[in-house]
Structures are given as structure tokens and as C-alpha cells.
Design an enzyme around this catalytic site. Structure first.
Site, PDB file in Angstrom:
ATOM      1  N   ASN A  44       0.845  -1.187   0.000  1.00 20.41           N
ATOM      2  CA  ASN A  44       0.000   0.000   0.000  1.00 20.41           C
ATOM      3  C   ASN A  44       0.881   1.238   0.000  1.00 20.41           C
ATOM      4  O   ASN A  44       2.019   1.187   0.455  1.00 20.41           O
ATOM      5  CB  ASN A  44      -0.874   0.002   1.261  1.00 20.41           C
ATOM      6  CG  ASN A  44      -1.828   1.180   1.322  1.00 20.41           C
ATOM      7  OD1 ASN A  44      -2.394   1.586   0.293  1.00 20.41           O
ATOM      8  ND2 ASN A  44      -2.007   1.747   2.498  1.00 20.41           N
ATOM      9  N   HIS A  92       0.720   5.105   1.510  1.00 21.40           N
ATOM     10  CA  HIS A  92      -0.059   5.897   2.468  1.00 21.40           C
ATOM     11  C   HIS A  92       0.568   7.276   2.595  1.00 21.40           C
ATOM     12  O   HIS A  92       1.778   7.390   2.835  1.00 21.40           O
ATOM     13  CB  HIS A  92      -0.105   5.197   3.823  1.00 21.40           C
ATOM     14  CG  HIS A  92      -0.942   5.934   4.819  1.00 21.40           C
ATOM     15  ND1 HIS A  92      -2.326   5.924   4.781  1.00 21.40           N
ATOM     16  CD2 HIS A  92      -0.606   6.757   5.833  1.00 21.40           C
ATOM     17  CE1 HIS A  92      -2.788   6.697   5.748  1.00 21.40           C
ATOM     18  NE2 HIS A  92      -1.772   7.218   6.395  1.00 21.40           N
ATOM     19  N   SER A 103       4.628   6.937   2.644  1.00 18.89           N
ATOM     20  CA  SER A 103       5.230   5.642   2.967  1.00 18.89           C
ATOM     21  C   SER A 103       4.666   4.558   2.056  1.00 18.89           C
ATOM     22  O   SER A 103       3.461   4.516   1.814  1.00 18.89           O
ATOM     23  CB  SER A 103       4.886   5.230   4.410  1.00 18.89           C
ATOM     24  OG  SER A 103       5.193   6.256   5.332  1.00 18.89           O
ATOM     25  N   ASP A 149      -2.826   0.320   8.081  1.00 15.47           N
ATOM     26  CA  ASP A 149      -1.667   1.188   7.852  1.00 15.47           C
ATOM     27  C   ASP A 149      -0.506   0.835   8.788  1.00 15.47           C
ATOM     28  O   ASP A 149       0.310   1.688   9.124  1.00 15.47           O
ATOM     29  CB  ASP A 149      -2.049   2.677   8.011  1.00 15.47           C
ATOM     30  CG  ASP A 149      -3.087   3.117   6.986  1.00 15.47           C
ATOM     31  OD1 ASP A 149      -3.085   2.566   5.874  1.00 15.47           O
ATOM     32  OD2 ASP A 149      -3.887   4.010   7.304  1.00 15.47           O
TER      33      ASP A 149
HETATM   34  C1  GAR Z   1      -2.638   8.786  -2.987  1.00 19.07           C
HETATM   35  O1  GAR Z   1      -2.169  10.031  -2.538  1.00 19.07           O
HETATM   36  C2  GAR Z   1      -2.444   7.735  -1.921  1.00 19.07           C
HETATM   37  O2  GAR Z   1      -1.303   7.966  -1.143  1.00 19.07           O
HETATM   38  C3  GAR Z   1      -3.696   7.898  -1.104  1.00 19.07           C
HETATM   39  O3  GAR Z   1      -4.695   8.138  -2.057  1.00 19.07           O
HETATM   40  C4  GAR Z   1      -4.144   8.838  -3.163  1.00 19.07           C
HETATM   41  C5  GAR Z   1      -4.605   8.157  -4.439  1.00 19.07           C
HETATM   42  O4  GAR Z   1      -4.254   8.924  -5.554  1.00 19.07           O
HETATM   43  N1  GAR Z   1      -3.960   6.717  -0.345  1.00 19.07           N
HETATM   44  C6  GAR Z   1      -4.582   6.708   0.839  1.00 19.07           C
HETATM   45  O5  GAR Z   1      -4.980   7.726   1.379  1.00 19.07           O
HETATM   46  C7  GAR Z   1      -4.737   5.349   1.471  1.00 19.07           C
HETATM   47  N2  GAR Z   1      -5.282   5.455   2.779  1.00 19.07           N
HETATM   48  P1  GAR Z   1      -4.345   8.274  -7.010  1.00 19.07           P
HETATM   49  O6  GAR Z   1      -5.707   7.599  -7.129  1.00 19.07           O
HETATM   50  O7  GAR Z   1      -4.227   9.437  -7.944  1.00 19.07           O
HETATM   51  O8  GAR Z   1      -3.216   7.304  -7.147  1.00 19.07           O
END
Ligand code: GAR
Length: 215
Positions: free
Chosen positions: A112, A114, A141, A150
Site C-alpha cells: 500500500n 499511504h 510511505s 496502515d
Molecule cells: C494517494 O495520494 C495515496 O497515497 C492515497 O490516495 C491517493 C490516491 O491517488 N492513499 C490513501 O490515502 C490510502 N489510505 P491516485 O488515485 O491518484 O493514485
């Protein structure tokens, strides 16, 4: 080549970035020895589905509505993911908590990204929380997924500064740039059999990565 399945809920820009790193167009040095064989979303309006389809990648929508509980949904998701026989499952903005039903079906094979410097700010709204706390730095991370939300072993982190006038959107943008650097790198290590999840934690080239990752 490793078979990669990506789970998304939204834009899918990280998914797209990784898919592009798997394809021939990228420089050989940065190339991932893998193929994104499917992109699965829990939301019909996940924009990433159409983008994946444009790249010729199989897409699926597995709605989380109409299930009695999380475990039942996760079992349905396991079956769809399993059908692609993946070596690696990548969560890229997949905004659902996964239960042990899913995690135990793919032990050591789920990652994942995060948007925080874990173990800080697990869960949602990480950019705003970092601002509210008056932090001077923030980051992102990549970690292996375990049954603790997480909480799995961190593989790699990247830090960004927080400037006084920053909004949550500024910070999100700065973090996104780092996401596009570190996620493909970690996936490349995994697909080259250099990275493993062991009982001790994440191991790269035989060396245990520290609690805060490699960088
Ligand atoms: C990313 O910033 C990722 O780190 C976050 O969602 C976004 C997805 O962007 N993830 C979380 O918050 C997980 N809890 P994307 O759809 O453009 O890749």
C-alpha cells in the site's frame, strides 16, 4: 514477469504511473519486470478504470454495496483478484479497510502507499492533520499490508517540507510527486525478487529495513 493486480477507488494516478513503468516506453533502468494484468475498483466512478482500459488493461468494478459485512465483500474481492493469479497486489488509493479474509489470502504479496510518514497519521485526512499539528515536514510511505490498518512494515518513505502558507492541497501535490518516485521503485525491487516480507519485517537484498524504511 510478475503479474500485478492494482486496487483503486479513485483517480488512479499511481496505478497509471506504475503501469507505465511496466511498459516498454520507459527507460530500461527504471523498468519494472512485471505487467499490470488487472485494475479493480470498488467504485463505478473511479476515473482510473477508464485510464487503465485505454492502456489495454483488464478492468473490473466490484461494488462493496450489497454485502452483509466486510468479510463477505473481501471474500468476493479475493475471488476476483485470485482469478488473475497475481504475484503482487498493489493498493493505490484503495479507500477501504481490508479484513484478514483478504490479507490472509495473499500473505506477503500486498503493498500500500499511504500519504504520511508512518507510523504518524494512519487513516484519513493525513495532510490536514499534519498541518493542524504544526508539523514542519510530511511525506509518504510504501509498506507491506498486514491485518493492522496502515501498520505493516514500512519499505520506503519520502519526506517533503511543510511551508508556512501551505494548504492541504499544496501538501497533497508535493506528496504526490514523491509517490510517483517511490512506488515504482519499490514495485521494481519486488518484481526483481529483491524485496520480501519476513517475520522480522521488510527485507531488501537480504538486509532488514528499519522501522522508518530504507531512505
Ligand atoms: C494517494 O495520494 C495515496 O497515497 C492515497 O490516495 C491517493 C490516491 O491517488 N492513499 C490513501 O490515502 C490510502 N489510505 P491516485 O488515485 O491518484 O493514485
Amino acid at each position: 514477469k510478475k503479474r500485478i493486480v492494482v486496487l483503486i477507488s479513485g483517480t488512479g494516478s499511481n496505478m497509471l504511473n506504475i503501469a507505465e513503468h511496466c511498459q516498454e516506453s520507459k527507460s530500461q533502468a527504471n523498468k519494472i519486470n512485471g505487467d499490470v494484468v488487472a485494475v479493480i475498483a470498488n467504485r463505478a466512478d473511479a476515473a482510473g478504470l477508464a485510464k487503465a482500459a485505454e492502456l489495454g488493461i483488464a478492468t473490473e468494478f466490484v461494488p462493496h454495496t450489497n454485502f452483509a459485512n466486510r468479510e463477505d465483500y473481501d471474500q468476493a474481492l479475493v475471488e476476483r483478484v485470485q482469478s488473475y493469479q497475481p504475484d503482487l497486489i498493489i493498493l493505490a488509493g484503495f479507500m477501504r479497510v481490508l479484513t484478514s479474509v483478504f490479507v490472509s489470502a495473499f500473505t506477503d504479496r500486498i503493498m500500500n502507499i499511504h500519504p504520511s510518514l508512518l507510523p504518524k497519521y494512519k487513516g484519513m485526512h493525513t495532510h490536514q492533520r499534519a498541518l493542524d499539528a504544526g508539523d514542519t515536514e510530511h511525506g509518504v510511505s510504501v509498506h507491506f499490508v498486514t491485518e493492522e490498518l496502515d501498520g505493516g512494515p514500512v519499505i520506503l518513505q519520502s519526506r517533503v517540507p511543510i511551508f508556512p502558507e501551505d494548504t492541504a492541497e499544496d501538501l497533497q501535490e508535493r506528496v504526490h510527486e514523491q509517490e510517483y518516485r517511490i512506488y515504482p521503485l519499490v514495485v521494481r525491487w519486488f518484481c526483481a525478487d529483491r524485496l520480501k516480507l519476513t517475520e522480522e519485517g521488510a527485507v531488501l537484498d537480504g538486509a532488514l529495513l528499519g522501522a522508518e524504511g530504507y531512505a
